[in-house]
Write an enzyme that holds these catalytic residues in place. Structure first.
Site, mmCIF file in Angstrom:
data_model
loop_
_atom_site.group_PDB
_atom_site.id
_atom_site.type_symbol
_atom_site.label_atom_id
_atom_site.label_comp_id
_atom_site.label_asym_id
_atom_site.label_seq_id
_atom_site.Cartn_x
_atom_site.Cartn_y
_atom_site.Cartn_z
ATOM 1 N N GLY A 71 0.812 -1.219 0.000
ATOM 2 C CA GLY A 71 0.000 0.000 0.000
ATOM 3 C C GLY A 71 0.844 1.267 0.000
ATOM 4 O O GLY A 71 0.510 2.245 -0.689
ATOM 5 N N SER A 199 -3.449 -3.618 -0.785
ATOM 6 C CA SER A 199 -2.300 -4.345 -0.236
ATOM 7 C C SER A 199 -2.694 -5.765 0.132
ATOM 8 O O SER A 199 -3.762 -5.978 0.721
ATOM 9 C CB SER A 199 -1.811 -3.582 1.003
ATOM 10 O OG SER A 199 -0.734 -4.259 1.592
ATOM 11 N N HIS A 201 -1.513 -8.030 2.349
ATOM 12 C CA HIS A 201 -1.509 -8.575 3.716
ATOM 13 C C HIS A 201 -2.700 -8.146 4.565
ATOM 14 O O HIS A 201 -2.851 -8.616 5.693
ATOM 15 C CB HIS A 201 -0.184 -8.261 4.424
ATOM 16 C CG HIS A 201 0.022 -6.838 4.820
ATOM 17 N ND1 HIS A 201 -0.164 -6.414 6.110
ATOM 18 C CD2 HIS A 201 0.412 -5.747 4.122
ATOM 19 C CE1 HIS A 201 0.123 -5.124 6.191
ATOM 20 N NE2 HIS A 201 0.477 -4.693 4.986
ATOM 21 N N CYS A 325 3.210 7.562 21.713
ATOM 22 C CA CYS A 325 4.017 8.096 22.802
ATOM 23 C C CYS A 325 5.076 9.015 22.203
ATOM 24 O O CYS A 325 5.945 8.564 21.480
ATOM 25 C CB CYS A 325 4.681 6.938 23.513
ATOM 26 S SG CYS A 325 5.161 7.329 25.171
HETATM 27 N N1 PLP Z 1 -2.926 2.783 3.664
HETATM 28 C C1 PLP Z 1 -3.695 2.356 4.671
HETATM 29 C C2 PLP Z 1 -5.068 2.918 4.846
HETATM 30 C C3 PLP Z 1 -3.229 1.369 5.557
HETATM 31 O O1 PLP Z 1 -4.002 0.955 6.557
HETATM 32 C C4 PLP Z 1 -1.922 0.853 5.351
HETATM 33 C C5 PLP Z 1 -1.356 -0.142 6.289
HETATM 34 O O2 PLP Z 1 -1.579 -0.104 7.482
HETATM 35 C C6 PLP Z 1 -1.158 1.323 4.272
HETATM 36 C C7 PLP Z 1 -1.699 2.287 3.449
HETATM 37 C C8 PLP Z 1 0.205 0.792 3.997
HETATM 38 O O3 PLP Z 1 0.129 -0.493 3.429
HETATM 39 P P1 PLP Z 1 1.406 -1.459 3.383
HETATM 40 O O4 PLP Z 1 1.622 -1.965 4.776
HETATM 41 O O5 PLP Z 1 1.023 -2.550 2.440
HETATM 42 O O6 PLP Z 1 2.547 -0.648 2.869
#
Ligand code: PLP
Length: 385
Positions: A71, A199, A201, A325
């Protein structure tokens, strides 16, 4: 100890059927898809099979799917790619205050490169007003990037409406659908988007694989140079096992999507009702109904998110916090800040994100455990004095 994983928005386990589909791509179908010989062509066929399945799921053409590493890369490629390709046309980008850092930081980087960025606010539920998007467009606007659903608070945006505005004004529209792809039913035409990030995963596929949907005719400068893969839009030897796994994950998601979304929504709402019945000083973050089926984000007074996460972890429950934090002070995340989270709630935010593995009994366990943990921490907290 029975472990309960409620952090599916962070990542999901790779489905064993996905692993099985990937395995031959390591030792048997190991050719480089760019190679002309039989080994290469076999790998190429596996990649194209996955691409076809994913494209069809999105209602897209196969040539409109570019595989990336995830992503973050997809968001970077979409935003920088469109910005650099349209530099002569304009320098203005519109986004929202609650985007993932992969979007916000990319926009910040482009500001240093001379682009101008309008960051739209959200309301108390985390919604962006489509009329505000329309009002922010100028003749120099080259891109609008608004996420489909927020990863922290789960709010689902009026993406089709925003996309329709972008289309009418002939501005390129990107949506980060990392949290919705494979979880909510949609096609790229229904969302009216030109670019969409997803993405692997987050939908029981492998890590390190993602995609960018690029509507035919959308101009984009590639981020990586050095190869002609993906029609020159993303150089590097294709991640064949990852792509095949991603394809399998989409196939599995497609079969169970509606049923799973309904199951998770019912569990989500039972969790929220149960938490409100058992706890005082509690609020729900994000929209009550326009929210991801698996997302529960609550804030609690007189308690700190980090302490809650660690205490729950010791009892085998994995969740996440919306507070970060920073040095000695605990600050709410940019998303919770953007929705105007009241000060009294700013420190004790928790996100539980359910998944395919979540059972009703897990909800019961968490509803039983959470009040005990909160009660104990509140009794120790100087904030409760
Ligand atoms: N965009 C959103 C809304 C996400 O929740 C995430 C991952 O947490 C990402 C982008 C990034 O994706 P990746 O972990 O595949 O780089």
């Amino acid at each position: 100890m029975n472990q309960i994983y409620m952090d599916s928005a962070a990542t999901t386990p790779t489905d064993h059927r996905v692993v099985e589909a990937m395995l031959p791509c390591f030792g048997e179908v190991y050719g480089n898809p760019s190679s002309l010989h039989a080994f290469g062509q076999e790998a190429q066929a596996a990649v194209e099979g996955a691409r076809k399945r994913i494209a069809s799921f999105l209602g897209a053409e196969t040539a409109e799917i570019v595989f990336t590493s995830g992503g973050t890369e997809s968001d970077n490629l979409a935003i920088k790619g469109v910005a650099y390709a349209n530099r002569k046309k304009g320098d203005h980008i519109i986004t929202s205050a609650i985007e993932h850092h992969a979007v916000l930081e990319t926009c910040r980087f482009l500001e240093q490169e001379g682009f101008r960025v309008t960051t739209l606010p959200v309301d108390g539920d985390g919604l962006i007003d489509p009329a505000a998007v329309a009002g922010a467009i100028t003749d120099k606007t080259i891109l609008i990037s608004v996420m489909h659903a927020n990863n922290e608070i789960g709010t689902i945006q009026f993406i089709a409406e925003i996309g329709a505005i972008a289309k009418k004004r002939r501005v390129c529209f990107h949506t980060d659908a990392v949290q919705t792809f494979g979880h909510l039913p949609f096609t790229v035409d229904e969302l009216n988007c030109d670019l969409l990030s997803a993405s692997g995963h987050k939908l029981y596929g492998p890590k390190g694989i993602g995609l960018l949907y690029i509507r035919k005719g959308t101009r984009l400068v590639p981020s990586m140079h050095g190869g002609e893969q993906e029609n020159g839009r993303r150089s590097s030897t294709l991640n064949v096992p990852g792509i095949v796994g991603f394809g399998k994950a989409v196939e599995l998601a497609e079969v169970s999507l509606a049923e799973e979304a309904a199951r998770l929504t019912a569990m989500r709402d039972r969790f929220i009702r149960g938490a409100f019945d058992r706890l005082d000083g509690i609020r729900l973050n994000g929209h009550p109904t326009r929210r991801l089926p698996n997302n529960i984000n609550i804030s609690l007074t007189s308690v700190e998110g980090e302490g809650l996460i660690l205490s729950l972890d010791m009892l085998g429950i994995a969740a996440s916090t919306g507070s970060a934090c920073s040095s000695s002070s605990m600050e709410a995340s940019h998303v919770l800040t953007a929705i105007g989270l009241p000060k009294a709630f700013a420190h004790g935010s928790l996100r539980f994100s359910l998944g395919r593995h979540t059972r009703e009994s897990d909800i019961d366990t968490v509803l039983e455990t959470l009040p005990q943990v909160v009660g104990r921490l509140r009794s120790l907290s100087p904030r409760s004095l």
